[in-house]
Design a protein around this motif. Sequence first.
Motif, PDB file in Angstrom:
ATOM      1  N   GLN A  56      17.511  65.568  37.688  1.00  0.00           N
ATOM      2  CA  GLN A  56      16.549  66.339  36.882  1.00  0.00           C
ATOM      3  C   GLN A  56      16.698  67.830  37.119  1.00  0.00           C
ATOM      4  O   GLN A  56      16.698  68.628  36.173  1.00  0.00           O
ATOM      5  CB  GLN A  56      15.123  65.916  37.221  1.00  0.00           C
ATOM      6  CG  GLN A  56      14.693  64.622  36.599  1.00  0.00           C
ATOM      7  CD  GLN A  56      13.237  64.313  36.938  1.00  0.00           C
ATOM      8  OE1 GLN A  56      12.506  65.144  37.461  1.00  0.00           O
ATOM      9  NE2 GLN A  56      12.822  63.106  36.605  1.00  0.00           N
ATOM     10  N   LYS A  60      17.802  70.598  34.339  1.00  0.00           N
ATOM     11  CA  LYS A  60      16.952  71.766  34.040  1.00  0.00           C
ATOM     12  C   LYS A  60      17.771  73.060  34.143  1.00  0.00           C
ATOM     13  O   LYS A  60      17.611  73.965  33.331  1.00  0.00           O
ATOM     14  CB  LYS A  60      15.756  71.824  34.985  1.00  0.00           C
ATOM     15  CG  LYS A  60      14.663  70.881  34.621  1.00  0.00           C
ATOM     16  CD  LYS A  60      13.465  71.038  35.547  1.00  0.00           C
ATOM     17  CE  LYS A  60      12.391  70.029  35.192  1.00  0.00           C
ATOM     18  NZ  LYS A  60      11.244  70.129  36.105  1.00  0.00           N
ATOM     19  N   ILE A  61      18.640  73.121  35.137  1.00  0.00           N
ATOM     20  CA  ILE A  61      19.474  74.315  35.306  1.00  0.00           C
ATOM     21  C   ILE A  61      20.431  74.447  34.123  1.00  0.00           C
ATOM     22  O   ILE A  61      20.635  75.523  33.576  1.00  0.00           O
ATOM     23  CB  ILE A  61      20.246  74.254  36.641  1.00  0.00           C
ATOM     24  CG1 ILE A  61      19.286  74.426  37.819  1.00  0.00           C
ATOM     25  CG2 ILE A  61      21.347  75.307  36.697  1.00  0.00           C
ATOM     26  CD1 ILE A  61      19.889  74.185  39.169  1.00  0.00           C
ATOM     27  N   ALA A  63      20.001  73.235  31.128  1.00  0.00           N
ATOM     28  CA  ALA A  63      19.259  73.454  29.886  1.00  0.00           C
ATOM     29  C   ALA A  63      18.767  74.883  29.754  1.00  0.00           C
ATOM     30  O   ALA A  63      18.534  75.366  28.649  1.00  0.00           O
ATOM     31  CB  ALA A  63      18.087  72.491  29.806  1.00  0.00           C
ATOM     32  N   SER A  64      18.607  75.581  30.868  1.00  0.00           N
ATOM     33  CA  SER A  64      18.062  76.942  30.776  1.00  0.00           C
ATOM     34  C   SER A  64      19.135  77.995  30.674  1.00  0.00           C
ATOM     35  O   SER A  64      20.273  77.825  30.640  1.00  0.00           O
ATOM     36  CB  SER A  64      17.201  77.244  31.985  1.00  0.00           C
ATOM     37  OG  SER A  64      17.937  77.136  33.175  1.00  0.00           O
TER      38      SER A  64
END
Length: 64
Positions: A56, A60-61, A63-64
């Motif tokens: 996860q 997240k890394i 996706a940003s």
Amino acid sequence: MRRFLCDFFRFLVAVKDEMKQVSWPNAKQTRKDVSSVLWLAISMAIFLGLVDYLVQAGLKILAS
């Protein structure tokens, strides 16, 4: 119906005879086996939880 009952009774007798031949573990061995299973289950839960968290965080890394 009578044949079914006779066959069922023979089956139960065979099960009883088979159960007499089973070597059942003693209490000490049962405790050892249960503790091994619990230890493995808890370890796997922690490991999979850690892997899930890391995936996860990695997503997240990305996706940003």
